[in-house]
Design an enzyme around this catalytic site. Sequence first.
Site, PDB file in Angstrom:
ATOM      1  N   CYS A  28       4.857   6.490  -3.994  1.00  0.00           N
ATOM      2  CA  CYS A  28       5.541   5.323  -3.807  1.00  0.00           C
ATOM      3  C   CYS A  28       6.282   4.861  -5.184  1.00  0.00           C
ATOM      4  O   CYS A  28       6.993   4.449  -5.876  1.00  0.00           O
ATOM      5  CB  CYS A  28       4.769   4.020  -3.413  1.00  0.00           C
ATOM      6  SG  CYS A  28       4.543   4.219  -1.512  1.00  0.00           S
TER       7      CYS A  28
ATOM      8  N   CYS B 214       0.820   4.175  -4.905  1.00  0.00           N
ATOM      9  CA  CYS B 214       0.312   5.419  -5.847  1.00  0.00           C
ATOM     10  C   CYS B 214       1.775   6.773  -5.574  1.00  0.00           C
ATOM     11  O   CYS B 214       2.461   5.942  -6.218  1.00  0.00           O
ATOM     12  CB  CYS B 214      -0.283   6.148  -3.795  1.00  0.00           C
ATOM     13  SG  CYS B 214       1.105   6.270  -2.778  1.00  0.00           S
TER      14      CYS B 214
ATOM     15  N   GLU C 111       5.601   0.156   0.400  1.00  0.00           N
ATOM     16  CA  GLU C 111       6.867   0.906  -0.693  1.00  0.00           C
ATOM     17  C   GLU C 111       8.150   1.210  -0.691  1.00  0.00           C
ATOM     18  O   GLU C 111       9.971   0.291  -0.330  1.00  0.00           O
ATOM     19  CB  GLU C 111       6.867   0.867  -2.332  1.00  0.00           C
ATOM     20  CG  GLU C 111       5.359   0.108  -2.732  1.00  0.00           C
ATOM     21  CD  GLU C 111       4.048   0.534  -2.392  1.00  0.00           C
ATOM     22  OE1 GLU C 111       3.401   0.459  -3.272  1.00  0.00           O
ATOM     23  OE2 GLU C 111       4.467   0.767  -0.965  1.00  0.00           O
TER      24      GLU C 111
ATOM     25  N   HIS D 291       4.679   3.917   3.913  1.00  0.00           N
ATOM     26  CA  HIS D 291       3.703   2.625   2.779  1.00  0.00           C
ATOM     27  C   HIS D 291       4.707   1.457   3.061  1.00  0.00           C
ATOM     28  O   HIS D 291       6.070   2.024   2.753  1.00  0.00           O
ATOM     29  CB  HIS D 291       3.343   3.674   1.895  1.00  0.00           C
ATOM     30  CG  HIS D 291       2.520   4.429   1.650  1.00  0.00           C
ATOM     31  ND1 HIS D 291       1.891   4.465   0.706  1.00  0.00           N
ATOM     32  CD2 HIS D 291       2.031   5.466   2.461  1.00  0.00           C
ATOM     33  CE1 HIS D 291       0.885   6.004   0.323  1.00  0.00           C
ATOM     34  NE2 HIS D 291       1.164   5.916   1.937  1.00  0.00           N
TER      35      HIS D 291
END
Length: 153
Positions: free
Chosen positions: A86, A83, A55, A53
Amino acid sequence: MTKDEKYMKEAMKQAKKAAMVGDVPIGCVIVHEDKIIARGYNKRNAKKTTLAHAELLAIEKASKKLGDWRLEECTMYITLEPCQMCAGAIVQARIPRVVVGAMNKKAGCAGSVINLFQIPAFNHQVEFKNGVLEEECSVMLSEFFKELRRSRS
């Protein structure tokens, strides 16, 4: 243009990179002392892992840059509300402030579904600001998914 808008535009540039490689257009930048020290965009498809991801990739780069896992003097800019994975990593990294473009009603964990940033039992809470360049961030995501549906039909 505000400082938050300036850095969100940089996160949006990262999101566009994700879209160009066929991944969900989510981008992130981490700022320390008014300088971008890390950038990230979704690479789940390219790397074939749920861990890629935007992040998480940016957190890893920022930690290497600062030589510490604690990112206590940084601000993170993300085009979409994080999410649970993260949001948890952001809390663990001790990032004090997060700025988001669009909220994620289906999976967001900074207030939409749950707010992992403000759980009093955790030893760190995160200041959260949303809605920065919200329309632009939302349109980018909507257009990506429209095109994806078109190409699959």
